[in-house]
Structures are given as structure tokens and as C-alpha cells.
Design an enzyme around this catalytic site. Structure first.
Site, short mmCIF file in Angstrom:
data_model
loop_
_atom_site.label_atom_id
_atom_site.label_comp_id
_atom_site.label_asym_id
_atom_site.label_seq_id
_atom_site.Cartn_x
_atom_site.Cartn_y
_atom_site.Cartn_z
N ASP A 28 0.84 -1.20 0.00
CA ASP A 28 0.00 0.00 0.00
C ASP A 28 0.87 1.25 0.00
O ASP A 28 1.93 1.29 0.65
CB ASP A 28 -0.87 0.05 1.26
CG ASP A 28 -2.13 -0.82 1.17
OD1 ASP A 28 -2.15 -1.75 0.35
OD2 ASP A 28 -3.06 -0.56 1.96
N CYS A 53 -8.35 4.54 0.98
CA CYS A 53 -9.03 4.42 2.28
C CYS A 53 -8.35 5.29 3.33
O CYS A 53 -7.18 5.65 3.21
CB CYS A 53 -8.99 2.98 2.76
SG CYS A 53 -9.93 1.84 1.75
N TYR A 93 -7.90 -14.50 4.00
CA TYR A 93 -6.62 -14.22 4.68
C TYR A 93 -6.80 -13.51 6.01
O TYR A 93 -5.83 -13.05 6.60
CB TYR A 93 -5.73 -13.36 3.75
CG TYR A 93 -6.44 -12.11 3.32
CD1 TYR A 93 -6.46 -11.00 4.14
CD2 TYR A 93 -7.15 -12.07 2.12
CE1 TYR A 93 -7.17 -9.87 3.78
CE2 TYR A 93 -7.86 -10.94 1.76
CZ TYR A 93 -7.87 -9.86 2.60
OH TYR A 93 -8.59 -8.76 2.26
N ASN A 104 -18.00 12.32 2.96
CA ASN A 104 -17.52 13.50 2.21
C ASN A 104 -17.54 14.69 3.16
O ASN A 104 -18.44 14.78 4.01
CB ASN A 104 -18.48 13.86 1.06
CG ASN A 104 -18.32 12.95 -0.15
OD1 ASN A 104 -17.40 12.15 -0.23
ND2 ASN A 104 -19.25 13.07 -1.07
N HIS A 145 -17.35 9.60 -0.59
CA HIS A 145 -16.36 9.00 -1.50
C HIS A 145 -15.04 8.65 -0.82
O HIS A 145 -14.08 8.27 -1.48
CB HIS A 145 -16.12 9.92 -2.69
CG HIS A 145 -17.34 10.09 -3.54
ND1 HIS A 145 -18.40 10.91 -3.16
CD2 HIS A 145 -17.70 9.53 -4.72
CE1 HIS A 145 -19.34 10.85 -4.08
NE2 HIS A 145 -18.95 10.03 -5.04
N GLU A 183 -3.89 0.28 -2.19
CA GLU A 183 -3.13 -0.82 -2.77
C GLU A 183 -2.50 -0.43 -4.10
O GLU A 183 -3.15 0.21 -4.94
CB GLU A 183 -4.02 -2.04 -3.04
CG GLU A 183 -4.75 -2.61 -1.83
CD GLU A 183 -6.19 -2.15 -1.74
OE1 GLU A 183 -6.54 -1.09 -2.32
OE2 GLU A 183 -6.97 -2.88 -1.09
C1 5RP Z 1 -9.07 -1.67 1.51
C2 5RP Z 1 -8.28 -2.84 1.86
C3 5RP Z 1 -6.81 -2.73 1.87
O1 5RP Z 1 -6.22 -4.00 1.95
C4 5RP Z 1 -6.22 -1.80 2.88
O2 5RP Z 1 -4.84 -2.03 2.92
C5 5RP Z 1 -6.77 -1.92 4.28
O3 5RP Z 1 -7.04 -3.24 4.65
P1 5RP Z 1 -6.19 -4.16 5.60
O4 5RP Z 1 -6.13 -3.47 6.94
O5 5RP Z 1 -7.02 -5.42 5.64
O6 5RP Z 1 -4.84 -4.40 4.99
O7 5RP Z 1 -8.80 -3.90 2.06
O8 5RP Z 1 -8.79 -1.35 0.19
ZN ZN Z 2 -4.28 -4.07 3.00
ZN ZN Z 3 -6.23 -4.94 0.07
CA CA Z 4 -7.90 -5.61 3.30
#
Ligand code: 5RP
Ligand code: ZN
Ligand code: ZN
Ligand code: CA
Ligand code: CA
Length: 226
Positions: A28, A53, A93, A104, A145, A183
């Protein structure tokens, strides 16, 4: 490498974090939300390309009053049974996702532009930084968003997602515990970008690259040194 990454985050720069070969196997792009700019948003959208995110610490989430999306769905399933049937109990996983609500800023227009998303994210971080979480609804509307993620209580001590990596990093930096993660996707294959390619991107762009294990190790050392 960790010191370099913390310094970069404090300077408002993007750092890359690969979670683990036994987890998502994703790298990420991460930035501290209080420094979020439209330029960051453009880089993240074009060069990472996943879902943008905004992870928040459990403390900030509680102060804002935002639950996990699964808790909302659970309660709403009394009226909308389909929401109960959608329960995410089969993530390959992980036990649990970090998804919360989407928002927003009230002064955004559509909410999706680089300016609107960067502003929503930065203003949310500043709201938390200034201890004004109780005024959340005065300045933000939902749905929106920007996807909010709720970090686990104790973050990396209890879950090792990018959500928690972000909060461990901001805590070690002494920054507001609100971040941005997205990501890195491969434009050719459409899959998550392979680690060799995300490492190459880091080298070419002068960005710090960390593994989740390095973040967790550094966080333990940080706790020991307190
Ligand atoms: C949202 C996701 C991504 O993987 C992000 O990295 C956050 O999730 P996580 O804490 O599971 O890694 O699922 O795009
Ligand atoms: Zn992730
Ligand atoms: Zn992810
Ligand atoms: Ca994730
Ligand atoms: Ca791209």
C-alpha cells in the site's frame, strides 16, 4: 529503514508498506492524513490505483462514533435480512475487515475529485488533531467517497492489516492517528503489483519501503523505549 520512513511520513511524504506473504501480499501507498494534498491524491490514484481508504485509530473512531460496517449491517439486518446473509465470514486471509462508513466533507461538491477527496481526508485528520471529533456531523456527510477504516484496539498488537500498520506508524511519528492507504495495482495484469515491482517503484521515486514485520518490530521497540 524505519527511521527513514518515519522521517518521510513526518515530512508529509508517501511511504510503501508490504503486509506479508501470508496475508494479502499487497503493497500500500501510505501517507499521514494531516498532510494530504490533491497532488498526493493524484499520485495515489494513478500510481497505486486500488481503493483509497482512510484508517483511523480505535480511539479516534470511538470519539467520532463510527462503528465497523459489519456492526451497522448486523443491526440493520433486523429490517433488511439480506444484510445479515452478506456477513463477511469467509475472507481467505483474515478474520475481519476494517471497513467502516464512507464520508464526504460538507464543503465538497461531488466528493470524488482530487481536491474534494484530499480535502475530506485532511479535514477529518485536523478535526481529530484538534480534539473536535464531537463535531463530526457538523462538517461531514455520509455516505461519501472516502472509505473510513477502523483500526483494531491496540492496532498491530491485535491485527496486522495495513489499517493497523498506518496507525502504528502515525503513533511512532507522534502524528494524528489518521492516515491514507491504497493498494498498488499492476496496470498490465490487473492484479496487485508484485513486491519486486513495488520495491522498484520505491527505488525509482526515492520512497521508503517497509514490510509489515518491520513495522511491528519497530512498534515493539517503541513501546519498550517508553
Ligand atoms: C481496503 C483494503 C486494503 O487491503 C487496505 O490495505 C486496508 O485493509 P487491511 O487493513 O485489511 O490491509 O482492504 O482497500
Ligand atoms: Zn491491505
Ligand atoms: Zn487490500
Ligand atoms: Ca484488506
Ligand atoms: Ca496506474
Amino acid at each position: 529503514m524505519i527511521d527513514e520512513a518515519l522521517k518521510a511520513l513526518k515530512n508529509g511524504e508517501i511511504v510503501l508498506v508490504f503486509d506479508d506473504d501470508n496475508r494479502e501480499r499487497e503493497t500500500d501507498m501510505i501517507v499521514a492524513a494531516e498532510f494530504m494534498t490533491p497532488e498526493h491524491m493524484s499520485t495515489i490514484r494513478n500510481d497505486a490505483g486500488g481503493l483509497v481508504c482512510t484508517p483511523l485509530s480505535a480511539q479516534n473512531s470511538d470519539a467520532l462514533g463510527i462503528p465497523f460496517m459489519t456492526d451497522i449491517m448486523d443491526i440493520a439486518s433486523k429490517k433488511y435480512p439480506a444484510l445479515g446473509e452478506l456477513t463477511p465470514n469467509d475472507i481467505p486471509y483474515d478474520e475481519k475487515s476494517a471497513f467502516s462508513i464512507t464520508v464526504n466533507h460538507r464543503s465538497s461538491f461531488t466528493g470524488i475529485t482530487d481536491n474534494d477527496r484530499a480535502m475530506t481526508i485532511k479535514e477529518l485528520a485536523l478535526l481529530c488533531k484538534n480534539g473536535k471529533q464531537a463535531e463530526f456531523g457538523k462538517y461531514f456527510r455520509a455516505p461519501g467517497h472516502v472509505t473510513l477504516l477502523r483500526a483494531a484496539e491496540g492496532h498491530v498488537l491485535n491485527r496486522r492489516g495495513h489499517t493497523e500498520m498506518c496507525i502504528a506508524l502515525t503513533e511512532m511519528c507522534g502524528l494524528t492517528e489518521v492516515a491514507v492507504c491504497c493498494e498498488m495495482m499492476d496496470d498490465v495484469t490487473g492484479n496487485s503489483m508484485q513486491t519486486k515491482d513495488t520495491k522498484k517503484y520505491a527505488e525509482e521515486h526515492g520512497l521508503a519501503f517497509l514490510s509489515g514485520a518491520e513495522v511491528v518490530e519497530a512498534y515493539h521497540e517503541f513501546l519498550d523505549s517508553k
